[in-house]
Scaffold this motif. Structure first.
Motif, PDB file in Angstrom:
ATOM      1  N   LEU A   1      -6.399  18.814   2.841  1.00  0.00           N
ATOM      2  CA  LEU A   1      -5.931  18.082   4.014  1.00  0.00           C
ATOM      3  C   LEU A   1      -6.830  16.867   4.210  1.00  0.00           C
ATOM      4  CD1 LEU A   1      -4.097  17.901   6.535  1.00  0.00           C
ATOM      5  CD2 LEU A   1      -5.783  19.327   7.731  1.00  0.00           C
ATOM      6  N   TYR A   2      -6.203  15.697   4.336  1.00  0.00           N
ATOM      7  CA  TYR A   2      -6.955  14.444   4.476  1.00  0.00           C
ATOM      8  C   TYR A   2      -6.703  13.830   5.850  1.00  0.00           C
ATOM      9  CZ  TYR A   2      -8.033  14.296  -0.529  1.00  0.00           C
ATOM     10  OH  TYR A   2      -8.511  14.569  -1.783  1.00  0.00           O
ATOM     11  N   GLU A   3      -7.713  13.118   6.320  1.00  0.00           N
ATOM     12  CA  GLU A   3      -7.602  12.336   7.549  1.00  0.00           C
ATOM     13  C   GLU A   3      -8.226  10.966   7.270  1.00  0.00           C
ATOM     14  OE1 GLU A   3      -9.955  12.969  11.452  1.00  0.00           O
ATOM     15  OE2 GLU A   3      -8.068  14.069  11.738  1.00  0.00           O
ATOM     16  N   ASN A   4      -7.380   9.938   7.197  1.00  0.00           N
ATOM     17  CA  ASN A   4      -7.852   8.579   6.889  1.00  0.00           C
ATOM     18  C   ASN A   4      -8.691   8.545   5.614  1.00  0.00           C
ATOM     19  OD1 ASN A   4      -6.624   7.468   9.239  1.00  0.00           O
ATOM     20  ND2 ASN A   4      -8.355   8.183  10.462  1.00  0.00           N
TER      21      ASN A   4
ATOM     22  N   ARG B   1      -4.935   8.410   2.003  1.00  0.00           N
ATOM     23  CA  ARG B   1      -4.409   9.775   2.057  1.00  0.00           C
ATOM     24  C   ARG B   1      -4.561  10.297   3.490  1.00  0.00           C
ATOM     25  NH1 ARG B   1      -8.119  11.625  -2.878  1.00  0.00           N
ATOM     26  NH2 ARG B   1      -9.407  10.140  -1.719  1.00  0.00           N
ATOM     27  N   HIS B   2      -3.465  10.778   4.023  1.00  0.00           N
ATOM     28  CA  HIS B   2      -3.467  11.228   5.417  1.00  0.00           C
ATOM     29  C   HIS B   2      -2.436  12.344   5.544  1.00  0.00           C
ATOM     30  CE1 HIS B   2      -4.581  10.540   9.646  1.00  0.00           C
ATOM     31  NE2 HIS B   2      -3.333  10.881   9.930  1.00  0.00           N
ATOM     32  N   GLY B   3      -2.925  13.573   5.624  1.00  0.00           N
ATOM     33  CA  GLY B   3      -2.035  14.724   5.641  1.00  0.00           C
ATOM     34  C   GLY B   3      -2.318  15.617   4.438  1.00  0.00           C
ATOM     35  N   ASP B   4      -1.379  16.470   4.116  1.00  0.00           N
ATOM     36  CA  ASP B   4      -1.571  17.458   3.058  1.00  0.00           C
ATOM     37  C   ASP B   4      -1.384  16.858   1.670  1.00  0.00           C
ATOM     38  OD1 ASP B   4      -2.185  19.937   4.415  1.00  0.00           O
ATOM     39  OD2 ASP B   4      -0.138  19.900   5.186  1.00  0.00           O
ATOM     40  N   THR B   5      -2.246  17.306   0.747  1.00  0.00           N
ATOM     41  CA  THR B   5      -2.105  17.030  -0.680  1.00  0.00           C
ATOM     42  C   THR B   5      -2.020  18.364  -1.404  1.00  0.00           C
ATOM     43  OG1 THR B   5      -3.270  14.907  -0.683  1.00  0.00           O
ATOM     44  CG2 THR B   5      -3.264  16.120  -2.737  1.00  0.00           C
ATOM     45  N   PHE B   6      -1.020  18.506  -2.271  1.00  0.00           N
ATOM     46  CA  PHE B   6      -0.841  19.748  -3.023  1.00  0.00           C
ATOM     47  C   PHE B   6      -0.842  19.448  -4.523  1.00  0.00           C
ATOM     48  CE2 PHE B   6       1.336  20.481   1.031  1.00  0.00           C
ATOM     49  CZ  PHE B   6       0.781  21.693   1.427  1.00  0.00           C
TER      50      PHE B   6
ATOM     51  N   LYS C   1       0.837  -1.196   0.000  1.00  0.00           N
ATOM     52  CA  LYS C   1       0.000   0.000   0.000  1.00  0.00           C
ATOM     53  C   LYS C   1       0.876   1.252   0.000  1.00  0.00           C
ATOM     54  CE  LYS C   1      -3.681  -2.256   2.652  1.00  0.00           C
ATOM     55  NZ  LYS C   1      -4.502  -2.213   3.891  1.00  0.00           N
ATOM     56  N   LYS C   2       0.389   2.306  -0.646  1.00  0.00           N
ATOM     57  CA  LYS C   2       1.129   3.560  -0.644  1.00  0.00           C
ATOM     58  C   LYS C   2       1.313   4.037   0.787  1.00  0.00           C
ATOM     59  CE  LYS C   2      -0.295   5.195  -5.218  1.00  0.00           C
ATOM     60  NZ  LYS C   2      -1.076   6.223  -5.972  1.00  0.00           N
ATOM     61  N   HIS C   3       2.552   4.429   1.104  1.00  0.00           N
ATOM     62  CA  HIS C   3       2.862   4.849   2.469  1.00  0.00           C
ATOM     63  C   HIS C   3       4.039   5.816   2.412  1.00  0.00           C
ATOM     64  CE1 HIS C   3       2.874   4.409   6.856  1.00  0.00           C
ATOM     65  NE2 HIS C   3       4.198   4.414   6.777  1.00  0.00           N
ATOM     66  N   GLY C   4       3.800   7.045   2.868  1.00  0.00           N
ATOM     67  CA  GLY C   4       4.837   8.068   2.777  1.00  0.00           C
ATOM     68  C   GLY C   4       4.413   9.151   1.804  1.00  0.00           C
TER      69      GLY C   4
ATOM     70  N   TYR D   1       0.595   9.679   2.206  1.00  0.00           N
ATOM     71  CA  TYR D   1      -0.190   8.468   2.409  1.00  0.00           C
ATOM     72  C   TYR D   1       0.190   7.795   3.724  1.00  0.00           C
ATOM     73  CZ  TYR D   1      -1.998   8.381  -2.395  1.00  0.00           C
ATOM     74  OH  TYR D   1      -2.653   8.666  -3.564  1.00  0.00           O
ATOM     75  N   LYS D   2      -0.783   7.113   4.304  1.00  0.00           N
ATOM     76  CA  LYS D   2      -0.547   6.295   5.480  1.00  0.00           C
ATOM     77  C   LYS D   2      -1.269   4.972   5.287  1.00  0.00           C
ATOM     78  CE  LYS D   2      -1.122   6.194  10.519  1.00  0.00           C
ATOM     79  NZ  LYS D   2      -1.672   6.932  11.705  1.00  0.00           N
TER      80      LYS D   2
END
Length: 247
Positions: free
Chosen positions: A132-135, A114-119, A89-92, A109-110
């Motif tokens: 901004l994503y959370e889970n 998606r977990h955190g900022d996306t630009f 899975k995508k991570h980082g 990614y976590k």
């Protein structure tokens, strides 16, 4: 043992040499078949390098235990995509570049979500989009033009959704903790009841809901506080109704 064919780029050859002699265990097998370079160490695959026809690196796949990093390149030698994964899975931090070497997209990614900022960067209009994503739920969005914020909005997350042939219920929550105040409006055609729990949570019931509705609209009006980093926003959010996701 290293087997080298003609057509291998200097960059690729340098990578092979560095990888081979940087390992504590020197028992490495490096072989090339066509445009594919494989490096094995202690019977486990550690690195695969695929080449463009011009000899430049096209893709590198490196593996260390459960972590796999995939880096792809344009035929010019510039990086195209950087994809870190963990356990498949995508991570980082995922990175996507354009052909001139500029970052087009940056996503955190976590464990596949998606977990955190996306630009996203739009160089032709000198603009930047942030989410901004959370889970894997988007909880905040903003847009910048020439370095100045022109839009922002907390994004609602819908929980405990229940509907039947005539009614719909949901808990509307805002995980992004804002300083100002947000007002929520619905179309006059909706027969609804809303119960405010606190500034971040509200229960909604739509009494004239129809099963064939694909979505409904929510108007969000944000009023910033005096020391707020957010700006005033009037935003219409479309909530899609997916019967496969609603319990």
């Amino acid at each position: 043992m290293i087997k080298i064919k003609s057509g291998v780029s200097k960059l690729c050859f340098s990578i092979l040499i560095l990888f081979t002699f940087s390992c504590e265990d020197k028992r490495n097998l490096v072989s090339i078949e066509g445009n594919i370079v494989s490096i094995l160490k202690n019977d486990s695959l550690n690195l695969i390098i695929e080449l463009h026809d011009n000899g430049n690196v096209k893709k590198m796949i490196s593996k260390r235990k459960d972590s796999i990093l995939v880096i792809s390149y344009f035929d010019t030698g510039l990086i195209n995509e950087y994809i870190p994964t963990l356990a498949g899975k995508k991570h980082g931090e995922y990175l996507l570049y354009d052909e001139s070497g500029r970052i087009k997209k940056k996503v955190k990614y976590k464990e596949g979500s998606r977990h955190g900022d996306t630009f996203e960067f739009f160089y032709d209009t000198y603009s930047l989009s942030q989410r901004l994503y959370e889970n894997d739920d988007a909880i905040y969005s903003s847009v910048y033009m020439e370095g100045e914020k022109i839009f922002n909005s907390p994004i609602p997350v819908f929980e405990d959704e229940i509907f039947d042939s005539s009614s719909y219920e949901a808990l509307i929550t805002f995980p992004f903790k804002f300083k100002g105040e947000i007002e929520i409006y619905f179309r006059d055609s909706l027969d609804f009841d809303k119960t405010l729990i606190d500034k971040y949570n509200m229960r909604l019931r739509i009494n004239n809901f129809k099963n064939d509705w694909p979505q409904y609209e929510i108007r969000l009006v944000y009023e910033p506080s005096e020391d707020d980093t957010l700006i005033e926003t009037d935003f219409v959010y479309n909530r899609s109704i997916d019967s496969d996701r609603v319990k």
